[in-house]
Design a protein around this motif. Structure first.
Motif, short mmCIF file in Angstrom:
data_model
loop_
_atom_site.label_atom_id
_atom_site.label_comp_id
_atom_site.label_asym_id
_atom_site.label_seq_id
_atom_site.Cartn_x
_atom_site.Cartn_y
_atom_site.Cartn_z
N MET A 132 0.91 -1.23 0.07
CA MET A 132 0.15 -0.08 -0.03
C MET A 132 0.88 1.23 -0.02
N THR A 133 0.59 2.07 -1.00
CA THR A 133 1.54 3.17 -1.03
C THR A 133 0.65 4.58 0.11
N GLU A 134 1.85 5.11 0.48
CA GLU A 134 1.45 6.10 1.53
C GLU A 134 0.91 7.15 0.72
N GLN A 135 -0.07 8.11 1.35
CA GLN A 135 -0.45 9.32 0.72
C GLN A 135 0.51 10.27 1.02
N PRO A 136 0.57 11.38 -0.05
CA PRO A 136 1.45 12.43 0.36
C PRO A 136 0.81 13.35 1.34
N THR A 137 1.46 14.34 2.01
CA THR A 137 1.02 15.18 2.99
C THR A 137 1.24 16.34 2.17
N TYR A 138 0.09 17.27 2.20
CA TYR A 138 0.31 18.52 1.78
C TYR A 138 0.07 19.75 2.68
N LYS A 139 0.65 20.88 2.90
CA LYS A 139 0.25 21.99 3.89
C LYS A 139 -1.18 22.17 3.55
N THR A 140 -1.68 22.62 4.87
CA THR A 140 -3.27 22.67 4.83
C THR A 140 -3.17 24.23 5.71
N SER A 141 -4.14 25.04 5.49
CA SER A 141 -4.57 26.20 6.34
C SER A 141 -6.03 26.34 6.23
N PRO A 142 -6.55 27.13 7.06
CA PRO A 142 -7.98 27.27 7.38
C PRO A 142 -8.69 28.26 6.29
N CYS A 143 -9.95 27.44 5.91
CA CYS A 143 -10.65 28.44 4.94
C CYS A 143 -11.11 29.70 5.38
N GLY A 144 -10.97 30.50 4.54
CA GLY A 144 -11.29 31.83 4.95
C GLY A 144 -12.75 32.32 5.78
N SER A 145 -13.66 31.40 5.21
CA SER A 145 -14.82 31.78 5.88
C SER A 145 -15.46 30.86 6.90
N CYS A 146 -15.16 29.37 6.59
CA CYS A 146 -15.50 28.47 7.75
C CYS A 146 -14.62 27.83 8.55
N GLN A 147 -13.24 28.29 8.51
CA GLN A 147 -12.04 27.81 9.35
C GLN A 147 -11.84 26.27 9.20
N ARG A 148 -12.38 25.64 8.33
CA ARG A 148 -11.80 24.23 8.35
C ARG A 148 -10.56 24.20 7.64
N GLN A 149 -9.73 23.17 7.68
CA GLN A 149 -8.47 23.07 7.07
C GLN A 149 -8.70 22.54 5.56
N VAL A 150 -7.92 23.40 4.50
CA VAL A 150 -8.05 23.06 3.22
C VAL A 150 -6.72 23.01 2.55
N ILE A 151 -6.35 22.66 1.59
CA ILE A 151 -5.37 22.43 0.88
C ILE A 151 -5.51 23.83 -0.29
N TRP A 152 -4.71 24.56 -0.30
CA TRP A 152 -4.85 25.44 -1.61
C TRP A 152 -3.90 24.87 -2.59
N THR A 153 -4.70 24.90 -3.73
CA THR A 153 -4.03 24.24 -5.08
C THR A 153 -4.22 25.32 -6.33
N VAL A 154 -3.42 24.80 -7.17
CA VAL A 154 -3.68 25.62 -8.56
C VAL A 154 -4.20 24.67 -9.48
N THR A 155 -5.35 24.96 -10.24
CA THR A 155 -5.96 24.23 -11.26
C THR A 155 -5.08 24.32 -12.54
N GLU A 156 -5.69 23.41 -13.53
CA GLU A 156 -5.12 23.53 -14.80
C GLU A 156 -5.34 24.64 -15.64
N ASN A 157 -6.13 25.60 -14.98
CA ASN A 157 -6.35 26.88 -15.77
C ASN A 157 -5.74 27.92 -14.75
N ASN A 158 -4.83 27.61 -13.95
CA ASN A 158 -4.06 28.48 -12.98
C ASN A 158 -4.92 29.26 -12.15
N LYS A 159 -6.12 28.80 -11.85
CA LYS A 159 -6.97 29.29 -10.76
C LYS A 159 -6.75 28.71 -9.43
#
Length: 94
Positions: A1-28
């Motif tokens: 079983m492969t281990e899942q990578p760990t990505y940096k999280t930060s709180p959502c600006g409105s609900c404060q739940r932890q999220v990973i901020w990503t960049v989409t294929e459209n650079n958004k």
């Protein structure tokens, strides 16, 4: 079983739940829930300091355990972050 990578999280600006901020294929920027989920559709890859995200077509999702869900799908305040067709922010107009 492969281990899942760990990505940096930060709180959502409105609900404060932890999220990973990503960049989409459209650079958004897109917030993604940090835990993979069976109904996820977003694949993540590390790209230097960025985390890249792409939506995986439904026919390629079966059996994958590494897919995440866009935070827009379950953020209780998602409507305030949606853009209107005119480019502004806010929920749907009635």
């Amino acid at each position: 079983m492969t281990e899942q990578p760990t990505y940096k999280t930060s709180p959502c600006g409105s609900c404060q739940r932890q999220v990973i901020w990503t960049v989409t294929e459209n650079n958004k920027r897109m917030p993604v829930d940090p835990q993979p989920t069976p109904d996820g559709s977003v694949a993540l890859t590390a790209d230097g300091a960025d985390v890249r995200s792409r939506v995986v077509e439904a026919k390629f999702r079966f059996g994958r355990k590494d897919l995440h869900r866009s935070h827009f799908a379950n953020c209780p305040n998602a409507a305030q972050h949606r853009r209107t067709r005119r480019g502004g922010r806010g929920g749907r107009r009635g």
